[in-house]
Design an enzyme around this catalytic site. Structure first.
Site, PDB file in Angstrom:
ATOM      1  N   ASN A   9      70.624 -50.064 -42.092  1.00 17.08           N
ATOM      2  CA  ASN A   9      69.987 -49.051 -41.243  1.00 17.08           C
ATOM      3  C   ASN A   9      70.891 -48.882 -40.027  1.00 17.08           C
ATOM      4  O   ASN A   9      70.910 -49.736 -39.144  1.00 17.08           O
ATOM      5  CB  ASN A   9      68.583 -49.535 -40.837  1.00 17.08           C
ATOM      6  CG  ASN A   9      67.940 -48.617 -39.814  1.00 17.08           C
ATOM      7  OD1 ASN A   9      68.434 -47.528 -39.534  1.00 17.08           O
ATOM      8  ND2 ASN A   9      66.831 -49.065 -39.236  1.00 17.08           N
ATOM      9  N   TRP A  10      71.617 -47.787 -40.021  1.00 19.35           N
ATOM     10  CA  TRP A  10      72.595 -47.589 -38.935  1.00 19.35           C
ATOM     11  C   TRP A  10      71.954 -47.098 -37.641  1.00 19.35           C
ATOM     12  O   TRP A  10      72.644 -46.941 -36.635  1.00 19.35           O
ATOM     13  CB  TRP A  10      73.695 -46.606 -39.393  1.00 19.35           C
ATOM     14  CG  TRP A  10      74.580 -47.163 -40.454  1.00 19.35           C
ATOM     15  CD1 TRP A  10      74.612 -48.454 -40.909  1.00 19.35           C
ATOM     16  CD2 TRP A  10      75.576 -46.451 -41.202  1.00 19.35           C
ATOM     17  NE1 TRP A  10      75.567 -48.576 -41.889  1.00 19.35           N
ATOM     18  CE2 TRP A  10      76.169 -47.375 -42.089  1.00 19.35           C
ATOM     19  CE3 TRP A  10      76.021 -45.129 -41.205  1.00 19.35           C
ATOM     20  CZ2 TRP A  10      77.191 -47.011 -42.969  1.00 19.35           C
ATOM     21  CZ3 TRP A  10      77.027 -44.763 -42.081  1.00 19.35           C
ATOM     22  CH2 TRP A  10      77.605 -45.698 -42.950  1.00 19.35           C
ATOM     23  N   HIS A  95      59.576 -47.398 -39.361  1.00 24.62           N
ATOM     24  CA  HIS A  95      60.336 -48.445 -38.672  1.00 24.62           C
ATOM     25  C   HIS A  95      59.668 -48.729 -37.325  1.00 24.62           C
ATOM     26  O   HIS A  95      59.138 -47.817 -36.688  1.00 24.62           O
ATOM     27  CB  HIS A  95      61.790 -47.985 -38.472  1.00 24.62           C
ATOM     28  CG  HIS A  95      62.670 -49.096 -38.003  1.00 24.62           C
ATOM     29  ND1 HIS A  95      62.716 -49.485 -36.681  1.00 24.62           N
ATOM     30  CD2 HIS A  95      63.513 -49.927 -38.670  1.00 24.62           C
ATOM     31  CE1 HIS A  95      63.555 -50.503 -36.566  1.00 24.62           C
ATOM     32  NE2 HIS A  95      64.050 -50.793 -37.754  1.00 24.62           N
ATOM     33  N   GLY A 173      67.206 -57.011 -33.517  1.00 22.86           N
ATOM     34  CA  GLY A 173      68.210 -56.816 -32.467  1.00 22.86           C
ATOM     35  C   GLY A 173      68.209 -57.909 -31.417  1.00 22.86           C
ATOM     36  O   GLY A 173      68.818 -57.775 -30.356  1.00 22.86           O
ATOM     37  N   SER A 213      67.754 -59.307 -37.454  1.00 25.79           N
ATOM     38  CA  SER A 213      68.906 -60.173 -37.180  1.00 25.79           C
ATOM     39  C   SER A 213      69.472 -60.853 -38.430  1.00 25.79           C
ATOM     40  O   SER A 213      69.852 -62.030 -38.387  1.00 25.79           O
ATOM     41  CB  SER A 213      68.556 -61.213 -36.107  1.00 25.79           C
ATOM     42  OG  SER A 213      68.182 -60.560 -34.910  1.00 25.79           O
ATOM     43  N   GLY A 235      72.174 -54.206 -36.880  1.00 22.77           N
ATOM     44  CA  GLY A 235      73.464 -54.435 -36.214  1.00 22.77           C
ATOM     45  C   GLY A 235      74.596 -54.861 -37.149  1.00 22.77           C
ATOM     46  O   GLY A 235      75.701 -54.315 -37.079  1.00 22.77           O
TER      47      GLY A 235
HETATM   48  P1  13P Z   1      68.936 -55.925 -36.605  1.00 22.31           P
HETATM   49  O1  13P Z   1      69.511 -56.373 -37.916  1.00 22.31           O
HETATM   50  O2  13P Z   1      69.925 -55.330 -35.669  1.00 22.31           O
HETATM   51  O3  13P Z   1      68.076 -56.998 -35.981  1.00 22.31           O
HETATM   52  O4  13P Z   1      67.913 -54.717 -36.937  1.00 22.31           O
HETATM   53  C1  13P Z   1      67.008 -54.858 -37.967  1.00 22.31           C
HETATM   54  C2  13P Z   1      66.396 -53.548 -38.241  1.00 22.31           C
HETATM   55  O5  13P Z   1      65.691 -52.979 -37.431  1.00 22.31           O
HETATM   56  C3  13P Z   1      66.685 -52.923 -39.555  1.00 22.31           C
HETATM   57  O6  13P Z   1      65.863 -51.841 -39.790  1.00 22.31           O
END
Ligand code: 13P
Length: 255
Positions: A9-10, A95, A173, A213, A235
Protein backbone atom coordinates in the site's frame (compact mmCIF):
# COMPACT_ATOMS: atom_id res chain seq x y z
CA UNK A 1 -4.15 -24.32 1.37
CA UNK A 2 -4.51 -20.58 1.06
CA UNK A 3 -1.99 -18.93 -1.23
CA UNK A 4 -0.12 -16.15 0.61
CA UNK A 5 -0.63 -12.62 -0.68
CA UNK A 6 1.74 -9.73 -0.11
CA UNK A 7 0.40 -6.31 -1.09
CA UNK A 8 2.15 -2.95 -1.01
CA UNK A 9 0.00 0.00 0.00
CA UNK A 10 1.95 2.98 -1.27
CA UNK A 11 -0.49 5.46 0.30
CA UNK A 12 0.06 9.04 -0.96
CA UNK A 13 3.52 8.41 -2.42
CA UNK A 14 5.22 8.10 -5.81
CA UNK A 15 4.59 9.93 -9.07
CA UNK A 16 3.66 7.94 -12.18
CA UNK A 17 7.29 8.04 -13.27
CA UNK A 18 8.52 6.73 -9.90
CA UNK A 19 5.82 4.05 -9.91
CA UNK A 20 6.84 2.86 -13.38
CA UNK A 21 10.49 2.73 -12.30
CA UNK A 22 9.55 0.72 -9.23
CA UNK A 23 7.49 -1.94 -10.98
CA UNK A 24 9.98 -2.22 -13.83
CA UNK A 25 12.60 -3.26 -11.28
CA UNK A 26 10.23 -5.29 -9.13
CA UNK A 27 9.06 -7.50 -11.96
CA UNK A 28 12.64 -8.52 -12.69
CA UNK A 29 13.33 -9.52 -9.08
CA UNK A 30 10.13 -11.50 -8.54
CA UNK A 31 9.61 -13.05 -11.96
CA UNK A 32 10.32 -16.53 -10.57
CA UNK A 33 8.03 -16.21 -7.52
CA UNK A 34 4.99 -18.41 -7.99
CA UNK A 35 3.93 -19.42 -4.49
CA UNK A 36 2.95 -15.91 -3.31
CA UNK A 37 0.50 -13.49 -4.89
CA UNK A 38 2.04 -10.02 -5.24
CA UNK A 39 0.07 -6.78 -5.51
CA UNK A 40 1.01 -3.10 -5.62
CA UNK A 41 -1.47 -0.34 -4.80
CA UNK A 42 -0.30 3.02 -6.16
CA UNK A 43 -2.16 6.34 -6.17
CA UNK A 44 -5.06 6.57 -8.65
CA UNK A 45 -3.12 8.68 -11.12
CA UNK A 46 -0.42 6.03 -11.58
CA UNK A 47 -2.75 3.07 -12.19
CA UNK A 48 -3.08 3.40 -15.96
CA UNK A 49 0.63 3.95 -16.47
CA UNK A 50 1.84 0.97 -14.52
CA UNK A 51 -0.88 -1.33 -15.80
CA UNK A 52 1.03 -1.63 -19.07
CA UNK A 53 4.31 -2.46 -17.31
CA UNK A 54 2.56 -5.21 -15.33
CA UNK A 55 0.95 -6.91 -18.33
CA UNK A 56 1.78 -10.63 -18.36
CA UNK A 57 3.68 -10.47 -15.09
CA UNK A 58 2.93 -12.14 -11.76
CA UNK A 59 2.23 -8.75 -10.12
CA UNK A 60 -1.34 -7.62 -9.55
CA UNK A 61 -2.59 -4.05 -9.42
CA UNK A 62 -4.79 -2.51 -6.74
CA UNK A 63 -6.31 0.86 -5.88
CA UNK A 64 -6.51 2.36 -2.40
CA UNK A 65 -10.16 3.42 -2.32
CA UNK A 66 -13.32 3.69 -4.41
CA UNK A 67 -16.74 5.31 -4.31
CA UNK A 68 -19.86 3.14 -4.30
CA UNK A 69 -21.73 4.72 -7.22
CA UNK A 70 -20.61 3.95 -10.78
CA UNK A 71 -21.14 7.45 -12.17
CA UNK A 72 -22.99 10.70 -11.57
CA UNK A 73 -22.68 14.06 -9.82
CA UNK A 74 -20.04 13.04 -7.24
CA UNK A 75 -17.22 15.51 -7.72
CA UNK A 76 -13.81 14.13 -6.93
CA UNK A 77 -14.80 10.48 -6.58
CA UNK A 78 -13.59 7.40 -8.49
CA UNK A 79 -15.83 4.36 -9.03
CA UNK A 80 -15.15 0.65 -9.26
CA UNK A 81 -16.09 0.77 -12.91
CA UNK A 82 -13.33 3.32 -13.55
CA UNK A 83 -10.79 1.41 -11.47
CA UNK A 84 -11.42 -1.69 -13.56
CA UNK A 85 -11.08 0.45 -16.64
CA UNK A 86 -7.73 1.72 -15.33
CA UNK A 87 -6.47 -1.85 -14.87
CA UNK A 88 -7.03 -2.48 -11.15
CA UNK A 89 -7.96 -5.96 -9.94
CA UNK A 90 -7.93 -5.22 -6.21
CA UNK A 91 -9.07 -2.32 -4.06
CA UNK A 92 -8.24 -1.51 -0.45
CA UNK A 93 -11.38 -0.61 1.50
CA UNK A 94 -11.75 0.96 4.95
CA UNK A 95 -8.09 1.56 5.68
CA UNK A 96 -7.74 3.09 9.15
CA UNK A 97 -6.40 6.30 7.61
CA UNK A 98 -9.63 6.63 5.63
CA UNK A 99 -11.66 5.91 8.74
CA UNK A 100 -9.60 8.41 10.78
CA UNK A 101 -9.17 11.31 8.33
CA UNK A 102 -12.03 10.91 5.87
CA UNK A 103 -14.91 9.86 8.08
CA UNK A 104 -15.37 6.33 6.74
CA UNK A 105 -17.57 4.09 8.84
CA UNK A 106 -18.51 0.42 8.81
CA UNK A 107 -21.58 1.47 6.81
CA UNK A 108 -19.59 3.23 4.07
CA UNK A 109 -17.17 0.31 4.08
CA UNK A 110 -20.13 -2.02 3.51
CA UNK A 111 -21.33 0.00 0.51
CA UNK A 112 -17.82 0.09 -0.92
CA UNK A 113 -17.35 -3.67 -0.54
CA UNK A 114 -20.60 -4.32 -2.42
CA UNK A 115 -19.66 -1.83 -5.15
CA UNK A 116 -16.19 -3.34 -5.56
CA UNK A 117 -17.60 -6.86 -5.88
CA UNK A 118 -20.19 -5.67 -8.39
CA UNK A 119 -17.39 -4.16 -10.48
CA UNK A 120 -15.38 -7.38 -10.37
CA UNK A 121 -12.69 -6.02 -8.06
CA UNK A 122 -11.27 -8.00 -5.15
CA UNK A 123 -11.76 -5.99 -1.96
CA UNK A 124 -8.97 -5.89 0.62
CA UNK A 125 -11.01 -4.95 3.67
CA UNK A 126 -9.12 -3.39 6.58
CA UNK A 127 -10.12 -3.85 10.19
CA UNK A 128 -8.26 -3.13 13.42
CA UNK A 129 -8.37 -1.41 16.77
CA UNK A 130 -6.73 1.84 17.94
CA UNK A 131 -4.32 1.82 20.90
CA UNK A 132 -6.91 3.01 23.40
CA UNK A 133 -9.27 0.21 22.42
CA UNK A 134 -6.52 -2.39 22.83
CA UNK A 135 -5.59 -0.98 26.22
CA UNK A 136 -9.23 -1.17 27.31
CA UNK A 137 -9.49 -4.80 26.12
CA UNK A 138 -11.96 -3.82 23.41
CA UNK A 139 -10.10 -5.38 20.46
CA UNK A 140 -12.49 -8.33 20.11
CA UNK A 141 -15.55 -6.11 20.30
CA UNK A 142 -14.22 -3.54 17.80
CA UNK A 143 -13.04 -6.10 15.24
CA UNK A 144 -16.26 -8.12 15.58
CA UNK A 145 -18.37 -5.03 14.88
CA UNK A 146 -16.17 -4.00 11.93
CA UNK A 147 -16.47 -7.48 10.43
CA UNK A 148 -20.22 -7.90 10.99
CA UNK A 149 -21.26 -4.42 9.87
CA UNK A 150 -18.73 -4.30 7.05
CA UNK A 151 -19.86 -7.62 5.56
CA UNK A 152 -23.59 -7.18 6.27
CA UNK A 153 -25.64 -8.50 3.34
CA UNK A 154 -22.62 -9.77 1.37
CA UNK A 155 -23.34 -13.27 0.03
CA UNK A 156 -21.22 -16.26 1.03
CA UNK A 157 -20.07 -16.65 -2.57
CA UNK A 158 -18.86 -13.05 -2.54
CA UNK A 159 -17.16 -13.33 0.86
CA UNK A 160 -14.98 -16.06 -0.68
CA UNK A 161 -13.52 -13.43 -3.00
CA UNK A 162 -12.70 -10.95 -0.24
CA UNK A 163 -9.35 -10.49 1.48
CA UNK A 164 -9.34 -9.21 5.06
CA UNK A 165 -6.41 -7.16 6.36
CA UNK A 166 -6.02 -6.98 10.13
CA UNK A 167 -4.16 -3.76 10.80
CA UNK A 168 -3.87 -2.77 14.46
CA UNK A 169 -3.83 1.02 14.14
CA UNK A 170 -1.18 1.39 16.86
CA UNK A 171 1.23 -0.67 14.72
CA UNK A 172 0.82 1.36 11.51
CA UNK A 173 3.83 3.48 10.66
CA UNK A 174 5.04 3.33 14.26
CA UNK A 175 7.67 0.63 13.96
CA UNK A 176 5.73 -1.27 16.66
CA UNK A 177 4.65 -4.57 15.14
CA UNK A 178 2.08 -6.71 16.88
CA UNK A 179 3.81 -9.83 18.17
CA UNK A 180 3.07 -12.92 16.09
CA UNK A 181 0.96 -14.16 19.02
CA UNK A 182 -1.07 -10.95 19.27
CA UNK A 183 -1.66 -10.94 15.53
CA UNK A 184 -2.59 -14.64 15.41
CA UNK A 185 -5.15 -14.15 18.18
CA UNK A 186 -7.06 -11.56 16.15
CA UNK A 187 -6.65 -13.47 12.87
CA UNK A 188 -8.14 -16.51 14.59
CA UNK A 189 -11.02 -14.37 15.83
CA UNK A 190 -11.61 -13.09 12.29
CA UNK A 191 -11.69 -16.66 10.95
CA UNK A 192 -14.10 -17.70 13.71
CA UNK A 193 -16.36 -14.76 12.80
CA UNK A 194 -16.24 -15.80 9.15
CA UNK A 195 -17.17 -19.34 10.18
CA UNK A 196 -20.16 -18.03 12.14
CA UNK A 197 -21.26 -15.76 9.30
CA UNK A 198 -20.55 -17.94 6.26
CA UNK A 199 -19.61 -21.43 7.39
CA UNK A 200 -16.36 -23.33 7.72
CA UNK A 201 -15.78 -23.81 4.00
CA UNK A 202 -15.83 -20.07 3.25
CA UNK A 203 -13.84 -19.17 6.38
CA UNK A 204 -11.07 -21.60 5.45
CA UNK A 205 -10.73 -20.04 2.00
CA UNK A 206 -10.58 -16.35 2.95
CA UNK A 207 -7.09 -14.92 3.11
CA UNK A 208 -6.32 -12.71 6.10
CA UNK A 209 -3.35 -10.37 5.81
CA UNK A 210 -1.55 -8.69 8.68
CA UNK A 211 -0.55 -5.03 8.36
CA UNK A 212 1.42 -2.74 10.64
CA UNK A 213 5.19 -2.18 10.47
CA UNK A 214 5.84 -5.34 8.46
CA UNK A 215 9.52 -5.60 7.50
CA UNK A 216 11.85 -8.18 5.95
CA UNK A 217 12.97 -9.06 9.50
CA UNK A 218 9.55 -9.86 10.96
CA UNK A 219 7.53 -11.27 8.05
CA UNK A 220 8.65 -14.90 8.48
CA UNK A 221 7.56 -15.21 12.11
CA UNK A 222 4.23 -13.57 11.28
CA UNK A 223 3.67 -15.87 8.30
CA UNK A 224 4.47 -18.91 10.44
CA UNK A 225 1.20 -18.34 12.32
CA UNK A 226 -1.62 -20.60 11.16
CA UNK A 227 -4.14 -17.86 10.33
CA UNK A 228 -1.79 -15.25 8.83
CA UNK A 229 -1.94 -15.54 5.05
CA UNK A 230 0.04 -12.54 3.95
CA UNK A 231 0.75 -8.89 4.62
CA UNK A 232 -0.42 -5.43 3.67
CA UNK A 233 2.77 -3.44 3.75
CA UNK A 234 3.09 0.36 3.97
CA UNK A 235 6.50 1.97 4.50
CA UNK A 236 8.59 -1.09 3.62
CA UNK A 237 6.77 -1.48 0.29
CA UNK A 238 8.11 1.86 -0.95
CA UNK A 239 11.61 0.51 -1.58
CA UNK A 240 12.11 -2.29 -4.08
CA UNK A 241 14.74 -4.05 -1.93
CA UNK A 242 12.70 -4.27 1.22
CA UNK A 243 9.49 -5.20 -0.64
CA UNK A 244 11.29 -8.00 -2.51
CA UNK A 245 12.82 -9.27 0.74
CA UNK A 246 9.40 -9.33 2.38
CA UNK A 247 8.01 -11.31 -0.56
CA UNK A 248 10.89 -13.78 -0.49
CA UNK A 249 10.87 -14.17 3.32
CA UNK A 250 7.12 -14.75 3.35
CA UNK A 251 7.39 -18.28 1.95
CA UNK A 252 7.69 -20.21 5.21
CA UNK A 253 6.25 -23.40 6.57
CA UNK A 254 3.20 -22.97 8.80
CA UNK A 255 3.45 -24.15 12.39
P1 13P B 1 3.27 0.44 7.68
O1 13P B 1 3.74 -0.85 7.09
O2 13P B 1 4.00 1.64 7.20
O3 13P B 1 3.16 0.36 9.18
O4 13P B 1 1.75 0.66 7.17
C1 13P B 1 0.85 -0.39 7.24
C2 13P B 1 -0.36 -0.03 6.48
O5 13P B 1 -1.09 0.89 6.81
C3 13P B 1 -0.65 -0.81 5.26
O6 13P B 1 -1.92 -0.56 4.79
Amino acid sequence: MRKPIIAGNWKLNKTSHESIEFVTLLKRYVSNVSDVDIVVCPVFTALCDIKDVLLETNIGLGAQNLFWEDAGAFTGEVSGLLLKDAGAEYVIIGHSERRQYFGETNQTVNKKIKAALKSGLIPIVCVGEVLEEREQNKTTKVVTTQMKEGLEGVSKEDVKRIIIAYEPVWAIGTGKTATPGQAQQVHQLIRQLLTQMCGEDVAQRVRIQYGGSVKPENIAELMAQPDIDGALVGGASLKVDSFVDIIKNSCVMKT
